[in-house]
Enzyme design. Structure first.
Site, short mmCIF file in Angstrom:
data_model
loop_
_atom_site.label_atom_id
_atom_site.label_comp_id
_atom_site.label_asym_id
_atom_site.label_seq_id
_atom_site.Cartn_x
_atom_site.Cartn_y
_atom_site.Cartn_z
N SER A 1 13.08 13.09 8.92
CA SER A 1 11.66 13.26 8.61
C SER A 1 11.38 14.51 7.78
O SER A 1 10.27 14.69 7.29
CB SER A 1 10.84 13.32 9.91
OG SER A 1 11.07 14.55 10.58
N GLY A 2 12.38 15.38 7.67
CA GLY A 2 12.21 16.60 6.89
C GLY A 2 11.90 17.82 7.73
O GLY A 2 11.91 18.95 7.23
N VAL B 1 13.24 11.79 13.18
CA VAL B 1 13.87 10.76 12.34
C VAL B 1 13.00 9.50 12.36
O VAL B 1 12.26 9.24 13.33
CB VAL B 1 15.30 10.42 12.82
CG1 VAL B 1 16.22 11.59 12.66
CG2 VAL B 1 15.30 9.93 14.27
N ASP C 1 9.78 5.80 15.16
CA ASP C 1 9.62 7.23 14.93
C ASP C 1 10.09 7.99 16.16
O ASP C 1 9.60 7.74 17.28
CB ASP C 1 8.15 7.54 14.64
CG ASP C 1 7.88 9.01 14.40
OD1 ASP C 1 8.85 9.76 14.13
OD2 ASP C 1 6.71 9.43 14.47
N GLU D 1 0.83 -1.21 0.00
CA GLU D 1 0.00 0.00 0.00
C GLU D 1 0.86 1.26 0.00
O GLU D 1 1.84 1.37 0.74
CB GLU D 1 -0.92 0.06 1.23
CG GLU D 1 -1.77 1.33 1.23
CD GLU D 1 -2.50 1.62 2.52
OE1 GLU D 1 -3.22 2.64 2.58
OE2 GLU D 1 -2.35 0.85 3.48
N ASP E 1 10.32 11.85 17.49
CA ASP E 1 9.82 13.18 17.18
C ASP E 1 10.26 14.16 18.26
O ASP E 1 10.10 13.90 19.45
CB ASP E 1 8.29 13.15 17.10
CG ASP E 1 7.71 14.43 16.50
OD1 ASP E 1 7.97 15.51 17.06
OD2 ASP E 1 7.01 14.34 15.48
N LEU F 1 0.96 3.77 8.32
CA LEU F 1 1.80 4.23 7.22
C LEU F 1 2.86 5.21 7.72
O LEU F 1 2.65 5.89 8.72
CB LEU F 1 0.96 4.90 6.13
CG LEU F 1 0.02 3.97 5.35
CD1 LEU F 1 -1.36 3.95 5.98
CD2 LEU F 1 -0.08 4.39 3.89
#
Length: 399
Positions: free
Chosen positions: A158-159, A163, A107, A40, A109, A313
């Site tokens: 992550s932009g 990360v 993740d 997906e 953050d 996702l």
């Protein structure tokens, strides 16, 4: 994104996005029937300034993948699980449409560190608080490789403020939600919400895995975080730090000494350590609060839900972050101390680099691949040589 960025994004997908390398990774050799077709993807689209979210997209090969992305020009791409049937056929299978496998993902953050950082807040970052991400990469990467034996780890910026880690080993992709939960629990030290003062429960003896990383955490804490985050000068931070000491009389005595002195934060920290050491020797303390302080202010804070769900996702590597314009580039964990999130390639810069190269080299511009005209080249080379090639070799050896 503004109209100019939308136009630049289209150029990025046309000329720079590594579709072939991404397909090679996410197909894993297509040794299982229709493996990539059962994966997906989701897209976030910008339609006249409004965001539209499209899930359950699926592609049969590199060409279809690239064509769809170029046509739809998404401002974000997310990668999901591999299902038992192709997501595009899900309506025909109703309740029997289920996720079968996905990379084990993590993740980190920066907003989860707002209780222990004073330099920034929310989505803002700087070199001082980015040290928390550097520590997170170092600690989690070591544990996944040494304690669990995983080999194929991809760390990605992550932009904006965090990360992501993708564990691509076959046995990681096959893990059940329960097994993923066990790994996350093993890696988690920080517990409790904002109102809980004591964030860690390390016991009377450090776990061997924590013993291995403690010297790294202590070095960062003493040389950087203690002073950079004002842990002993900001009143709230100092109160939070002292709350790790279970003896009220000791906390009060330290505060009184500090309030009546002009000692530097480092000297105050040495004073605290000496006081705790004396209490430990006299057996008035059985749990070392120095460990609690260091782990509370340095240990990685994982988003548990991201790792648990197979149907969760995660943003694709090499996406452009819609808020910052930064590319979600891979990070070499062995050089994570050198990584600067504020200097990663940005969309506008990449397009300008192509134009600059073509202007200076009119005869060579058609013969040189666009990616080689930009700073993207180094990041794609790292992705291929340090992650993708070893993964492909492993797949061949597995047969």
């Amino acid at each position: 994104m503004d109209p100019e960025q939308i136009a630049q994004l289209r150029i990025y997908y046309e000329r720079l996005f590594p579709f072939r390398e991404m397909f090679t990774w996410l197909s894993y050799g297509n040794t299982e029937k229709d493996y990539f077709l059962r994966r997906e993807f989701s897209m976030t689209l910008d339609i006249n300034g409004e965001e539209a979210y499209v899930r359950f997209k699926a592609f049969s090969d590199t060409e279809q993948f690239a064509t769809e992305i170029k046509n739809r020009n998404p401002i974000k791409i997310d990668i999901g699980a591999v299902y038992n049937v192709s997501p595009k056929d899900r309506t025909s299978y109703e309740k029997s449409f289920v996720p079968m496998e996905k990379e084990l993902v993590f993740d980190l953050d920066m907003t989860d560190y707002d209780q222990v950082r004073t330099c920034c807040g929310g989505a803002d970052i700087c070199s001082k608080c980015w040290r928390f991400m550097t520590l997170g990469i170092s600690v989690i990467d070591r544990a996944l490789r040494d304690d669990f034996g995983f080999s194929h780890l991809l760390w990605v910026y992550s932009g904006r403020r965090g990360v992501h880690c993708w564990v691509a080993d076959k046995r990681a992709r096959k893990l059940s939600p329960e097994a993923r939960g066990s790994i996350v629990h093993y890696l988690s030290v920080i517990t409790g919400g904002d109102k809980k003062q004591r964030k860690v429960d390390l016991g009377t003896t450090l776990h061997p895995s924590l013993k291995k990383v403690y010297p790294i955490l202590l070095e960062y804490f003493e040389n950087h975080i203690l002073e950079e985050q004002n842990l002993l000068t900001d009143p709230q931070q100092r109160a939070n730090l002292l709350a790790c000491i279970p003896d009220p009389a000791t906390r009060k005595a330290l505060e009184m000494n500090w309030d009546n002195s002009n000692e530097t934060p480092r000297n105050k920290w040495e004073d605290l350590k000496a006081t705790v050491t004396a209490l430990m020797k006299s057996k008035k303390l059985f749990i070392n609060p120095i460990y609690d302080i260091v782990f509370t202010h340095t240990y990685p804070r994982l988003d548990v839900n991201v790792s648990l769900g197979l149907n969760h996702l995660l943003k694709s590597p090499f996406c452009i972050h819609p808020k910052t314009g930064a590319v979600c580039v891979p990070i070499d964990p062995t050089k994570c101390r050198e990584f600067d999130p504020l200097s990663v390639p940005k969309l506008r810069e990449l397009i300008a680099q192509i134009d600059e190269f073509d202007l200076k080299n009119p005869e060579a511009k058609k013969d040189v691949r666009d990616v080689k005209k930009t700073k993207m080249q180094d990041h794609i080379t790292y992705f291929k040589t340090q992650f993708l090639d070893p993964l492909q070799k492993s797949l061949r050896e597995e047969g």
